[in-house]
Design a protein around this motif. Structure first.
Motif: not given
Length: 279
Positions: A3, A7, A12, A14, A17, A20, A259, A263
């Motif tokens: 994960k 990022l 993904e 910030q 995320l 989400e 998540l 993040h």
């Protein structure tokens, strides 16, 4: 691919995320409304994340800031007595008002900064009284949901169950007075699913009802708590229906946990990331 590497690879952002996470919190609210009678659904509902920050990750200057953000000024933030702090993240929040349609607010603009201490020893030496506050801190330490049909109950619960400094329970009651917190009339605090492989272990507290609760060691605590609240008392999932609601929402809580971890994973170089939530 891990994960964190996702990022860093730019797959993904910030902002994506955050969107989400807030969408997942909206899902938590929607699940809570499904347990409500249709005529009681209108009104304002909200959800937020309180992140657990371990004491070893908190510098002295940051600890002073957390103490200043606690609404209960009689509580101690003595480093030697803490497992960590629960920090209410304004960026990790969502609110919706049902009436003629639905008005969404993301993040929740009515959220006030808050930090709550999490004691390293959640029980007194006699094992009869809690040192941990009711609400989110109790849900975290007991690893179980905690529902409050009337948020004024938090102060009353503190009087009966907790060993707190004189006046602290009065501060809690005053904080949740309708004139002070009109949008938080009922509340459910839900611990994020633990990722520890070991079985829960710690101290056993015998509640006045006869129920026995295991309070976890600091190294076994979850990453945080999701709070769901609304502007009316007796939210359905705060009563006996909580036993039905919790298993349904656990998978979504796991999504929130993952998540939030994703993040925050690349924000470790920020000195006090939890104290700089941003909008």
């Amino acid at each position: 691919m891990k994960k964190r590497s996702l990022l860093r690879a730019g797959l993904e952002s910030q902002d994506v995320l955050l969107g989400e996470i807030r969408a997942a919190l909206e899902g938590c609210v929607e699940l809570a409304t499904m347990f409500e009678q249709p005529e009681r659904r209108p009104g304002r509902w909200a959800a937020n994340v309180m992140v657990f920050v371990p004491i070893e990750a908190i510098e002295d200057s940051a600890l002073a800031e957390y103490a200043a953000a606690c609404p209960y000024k009689r509580l101690s933030f003595d480093r030697g007595q803490l497992a960590g702090v629960l920090w209410l993240r304004q960026d990790l929040s969502f609110a919706i008002t049902f009436g003629d349609g639905a008005t969404r607010e993301s993040p929740d603009p009515g959220l006030r900064p808050m930090a709550l201490p999490v004691p390293a020893q959640p029980l007194t030496d006699s094992l009869r009284l809690l040192r941990v506050l009711p609400g989110a801190p109790y849900a975290l330490c007991a690893n179980r949901p905690a529902g409050y049909p009337d948020t004024l109950e938090l102060g009353r619960t503190a009087v009966g169950d907790c060993d707190l400094p004189p006046g602290a329970s009065d501060e809690m009651t005053a904080y949740f007075e309708p004139a002070t917190s009109p949008r938080v009339r009922s509340l459910v605090s839900l611990p994020l699913p633990r990722v520890h492989e070991a079985a829960p272990a710690g101290w056993v507290w015998s509640r006045p009802s006869g129920d026995r609760v295991t309070l976890l060691r600091p190294d076994q605590l979850a990453a945080g708590v999701v709070n769901i609240h609304r502007d009316q008392g007796r939210m359905a999932c705060t009563d006996e229906r909580l036993l039905l609601f919790h298993p349904v929402i656990v998978p979504l809580l796991g999504v929130v946990r993952d998540l939030v971890e994703l993040h925050d994973s690349d924000a470790r170089d920020v000195q006090h990331p939890a104290l700089e939530p941003g909008p």
